[in-house]
Design an enzyme around this catalytic site. Structure first.
Site, short mmCIF file in Angstrom:
data_model
loop_
_atom_site.label_atom_id
_atom_site.label_comp_id
_atom_site.label_asym_id
_atom_site.label_seq_id
_atom_site.Cartn_x
_atom_site.Cartn_y
_atom_site.Cartn_z
N LYS A 1 -5.92 16.90 20.25
CA LYS A 1 -6.64 17.43 19.22
C LYS A 1 -7.83 17.60 19.22
O LYS A 1 -8.26 18.28 20.26
CB LYS A 1 -6.47 15.99 17.82
CG LYS A 1 -4.86 15.75 18.01
CD LYS A 1 -4.72 14.71 16.65
CE LYS A 1 -3.09 14.29 16.88
NZ LYS A 1 -2.72 13.59 15.95
N HIS B 1 1.69 21.95 13.55
CA HIS B 1 1.12 20.36 13.22
C HIS B 1 0.82 20.09 11.99
O HIS B 1 0.09 20.99 11.22
CB HIS B 1 -0.01 20.28 14.26
CG HIS B 1 0.14 18.83 14.51
ND1 HIS B 1 -0.74 17.84 13.39
CD2 HIS B 1 0.33 17.81 15.32
CE1 HIS B 1 -0.74 16.51 13.95
NE2 HIS B 1 -0.14 16.44 15.17
N GLU C 1 7.76 15.04 13.75
CA GLU C 1 6.36 14.19 13.70
C GLU C 1 6.42 13.79 11.95
O GLU C 1 5.85 14.41 11.35
CB GLU C 1 5.51 14.87 14.14
CG GLU C 1 5.30 15.29 15.62
CD GLU C 1 3.97 15.39 16.19
OE1 GLU C 1 3.58 14.54 17.02
OE2 GLU C 1 3.02 16.08 15.55
N GLY D 1 -0.63 8.70 14.02
CA GLY D 1 -2.15 8.05 14.19
C GLY D 1 -2.25 6.82 13.15
O GLY D 1 -3.31 6.21 12.93
N SER E 1 2.66 8.11 16.65
CA SER E 1 2.26 6.56 17.24
C SER E 1 3.35 6.27 18.49
O SER E 1 3.75 4.96 18.49
CB SER E 1 2.44 5.61 16.03
OG SER E 1 1.69 5.79 14.97
#
Ligand code: PGA
Length: 244
Positions: free
Chosen positions: A11, A90, A157, A163, A202
């Site tokens: 990122k 993303h 995802e 996160g 995660s």
């Protein structure tokens, strides 16, 4: 069976001072494929520092080949800097930059045209999951973001798992991955069986093994835990233990 993939997504983290970390990541012992997607500013230096032997990826590309798009980066530029892959779609880009499935498809196509493998990301929000819409949403995202070329990687995802430390149950991951697999087979025939389906959100050393045991999980797209070799290596090793 295709080789498992451990992909790291840095990122908006990393400067020249972190090049040694990229070298260290490239030296993690692995029998799975390891890919690292640092910020674009580090790609060329990372490519040099790893002697061109390590699979690097960009985190986004523009859909156009070139032209008047200030601040954007083309797939060709990423390739020129040493990338072999590029993440497209993303959820942070879908949210921060209003990217639609059509945008993602255009970017994936641009990536393929430039000789890059796109890592196409899809995933539902918490509200969509709670409304029971997960399979509809991810199927729609997949079908409308998919180019006609099977040289792609898909990353599921869930937005709510990115996160946050929250991870879906194995059953939830399995349900989505099985459904995505069927969609890929419907579109590409038996080739769809071999398209890597990564889980992301995660992933860390403590949950990696559990997640990688889920059928149709061919690897992971890892954010926070890819920032140091100490955190990333156990994930790479866990995937390596599943063989190729
Ligand atoms: P995370 O990010 O591992 O920090 O949850 C994953 C991703 O956004 O690709």
């Amino acid at each position: 069976m295709t080789k498992k993939i451990a992909a790291g997504n840095w990122k908006m983290n990393g400067t020249q001072a972190d090049l040694q970390t990229i070298v260290d990541v490239s030296q993690i012992q692995a029998t799975c494929d390891v890919i690292l997607c640092p910020p674009a500013t580090l790609l060329a230096a990372a490519h040099m520092a790893t002697n061109g032997n390590f699979a690097l990826g960009g985190q986004d590309c523009h859909a156009a080949e070139k032209g008047a798009h200030t601040g954007d980066i083309s797939a060709q530029m990423l390739r020129d800097a040493g990338a072999k892959y590029v993440i497209v779609g993303h959820s942070e880009r879908r949210t921060d930059h209003n990217e639609t499935n059509a945008t993602v498809l255009a970017k994936a196509t641009a990536a393929l045209n430039a000789g890059l493998t796109p890592i196409i990301c899809i995933g539902e929000t918490l509200a969509q999951r709670e409304a029971g819409e997960t399979l509809d949403i991810v199927t729609d995202q997949l079908q409308n973001s998919l180019p006609n070329d099977p040289n792609i990687v898909i990353a599921y995802e869930p937005v709510w798992a990115i996160g946050t430390g929250l991870v879906p149950t194995n059953a939830q991951i399995e349900e989505v991955h099985n459904s995505l697999r069927q969609s890929l087979i419907t579109k590409f025939g038996s080739t769809g069986q071999d398209i890597p389906l990564l889980y992301g959100g995660s992933v860390k050393a403590s949950n990696a093994n559990d997640i990688f045991n889920v059928p149709n999980v061919d690897g992971a797209l890892v954010g926070g835990a890819s920032l140091t070799p100490q955190d990333f290596a156990p994930i790479v090793h866990a995937l390596s233990s599943f063989g190729s």
